[in-house]
Enzyme design. Structure first.
Site, PDB file in Angstrom:
ATOM      1  CG  HIS A 149      61.713 -19.124 -40.736  1.00 51.87           C
ATOM      2  ND1 HIS A 149      61.591 -20.483 -40.552  1.00 51.87           N
ATOM      3  CD2 HIS A 149      63.045 -18.855 -40.694  1.00 51.87           C
ATOM      4  CE1 HIS A 149      62.794 -21.016 -40.404  1.00 51.87           C
ATOM      5  NE2 HIS A 149      63.688 -20.041 -40.478  1.00 51.87           N
ATOM      6  CG  HIS A 187      67.159 -21.388 -44.105  1.00 49.60           C
ATOM      7  ND1 HIS A 187      65.786 -21.286 -44.142  1.00 49.60           N
ATOM      8  CD2 HIS A 187      67.496 -21.321 -42.788  1.00 49.60           C
ATOM      9  CE1 HIS A 187      65.309 -21.174 -42.917  1.00 49.60           C
ATOM     10  NE2 HIS A 187      66.332 -21.192 -42.072  1.00 49.60           N
ATOM     11  CG  HIS A 193      69.429 -16.713 -35.762  1.00 50.61           C
ATOM     12  ND1 HIS A 193      68.622 -16.200 -36.747  1.00 50.61           N
ATOM     13  CD2 HIS A 193      69.226 -18.060 -35.774  1.00 50.61           C
ATOM     14  CE1 HIS A 193      67.950 -17.184 -37.327  1.00 50.61           C
ATOM     15  NE2 HIS A 193      68.309 -18.309 -36.752  1.00 50.61           N
TER      16      HIS A 193
END
Length: 317
Positions: free
Chosen positions: A85, A243, A270
């Site tokens: 983030h 997101h 990820h």
């Protein structure tokens, strides 16, 4: 005026400290962004009792675990977790050189998005440096697959993300976000999208030592009957894929330089992001390192000048 659009490297204009809770450890953590010189890159230092115990440049070769977040380092005693983030905010705003001092084992989760980091950077602003920014320009398609999931880079005049998710959950289902990445787009469409999870997974994660700091203040939580538990509801109807796109921006920033190309993924995460980036950087025929010759936000091919890879080597430690 966004300094990051000028085609020259940048750093922050002053130090910034942000404190919060680690989403996995549940511990209090703080980070301080410090200005850095040109060609320093983004560097994380884990500090304990005023002593630096580890230092990592934010590049693909330093990525360890990618199961639930993106981790720099390969040892729990020295690694730095949940960097995605923060990295997404730095990348989207065009920050090239920052030293991040970390007091703890992971980034503070804040509200589960990148918005706090964006706001903090805006407070101090960016400073241009007298060195041109280099880019990784994708020159051919590179694809990785894992079961039904896949991700690929392809040539494109700009930086574009096309992310699609497909969950066996009626609330989420199949969602897609597509768009060119600019500071304005990131601010309005991606930065506020929060991390999310399922109530049914909480006990399993706690038992494994994860999500100890997760709460309704920093995560969108989906109940067993497929409803959002958070009283305020969703920030976007498709907040889930937004997101996931934010995560992809952060993960791909570990190329070590902005990329010029299109990144597509289906049912990624990820690990898929990390594997796709490694596949791109391991194929020297799939990209070239270039710099701008004119101050444009999205350089076209006529404004790009190839430079020799050893001068930059974003794939190295």
């Amino acid at each position: 005026m966004t300094i990051g659009l000028l085609g020259y490297q940048t750093t922050i204009s002053d130090a910034i400290t942000i404190a919060g809770t680690g989403v996995h450890s549940g511990a209090a953590v703080s980070i301080t962004f410090h200005p850095a010189e040109a060609d320093s890159g983004i560097v994380f230092q884990r500090v304990h009792d005023r002593r630096v115990i580890s230092e990592y440049r934010a590049v693909s070769s330093q990525v360890g675990n990618t199961d639930l977040c993106t981790v720099l380092g390969f040892s729990a005693a020295t690694s730095i977790a949940t960097i995605e983030h923060v990295m997404a905010a730095l990348y989207a705003l065009g920050l090239d050189n920052v030293l991040i001092e970390v007091h703890g084992a992971e980034m503070p989760i804040m509200d589960g998005s990148s918005s706090v980091f964006i706001d903090a950077i805006d407070q101090v602003g960016l400073t241009p440096l007298a060195v041109k920014r280099r880019y990784i320009r994708v020159t051919k398609r590179v694809r990785v697959e894992s079961g039904a999931s896949w991700a690929e880079f392809s040539p494109y005049d700009g930086t574009r993300f096309e992310v699609e998710i497909d969950f066996d959950c009626p609330l989420i289902g199949r969602q897609a976000w597509k768009g060119d990445l600019t500071p304005a787009t990131f601010r309005t469409e991606l930065a506020r999208a929060r991390t999310f999870g399922f109530m049914r997974d909480v006990e399993r994660l706690w038992a494994a030592g994860y999500a100890l700091g997760s709460s309704l203040e920093n995560s969108v939580v989906i109940s067993d009957d497929n409803t959002v538990i958070n009283v305020e509801g969703l920030r976007f109807k498709d907040e889930f894929v937004r997101h996931k796109t934010l995560d992809a921006v952060g993960d791909l920033s570990l190329a070590g330089a902005p990329f010029i190309g299109c990144y597509r993924s289906y049912r990624g995460g990820h690990k898929m992001n990390a594997n796709a980036l490694k596949a791109l950087l391991s194929d020297r025929s799939a990209y070239e390192v270039v710099e701008t010759s004119s101050p444009r936000a999205r350089p076209g091919q006529r404004e790009l000048i190839a430079v020799t890879a050893p001068e930059f080597a974003p794939w190295s430690a």
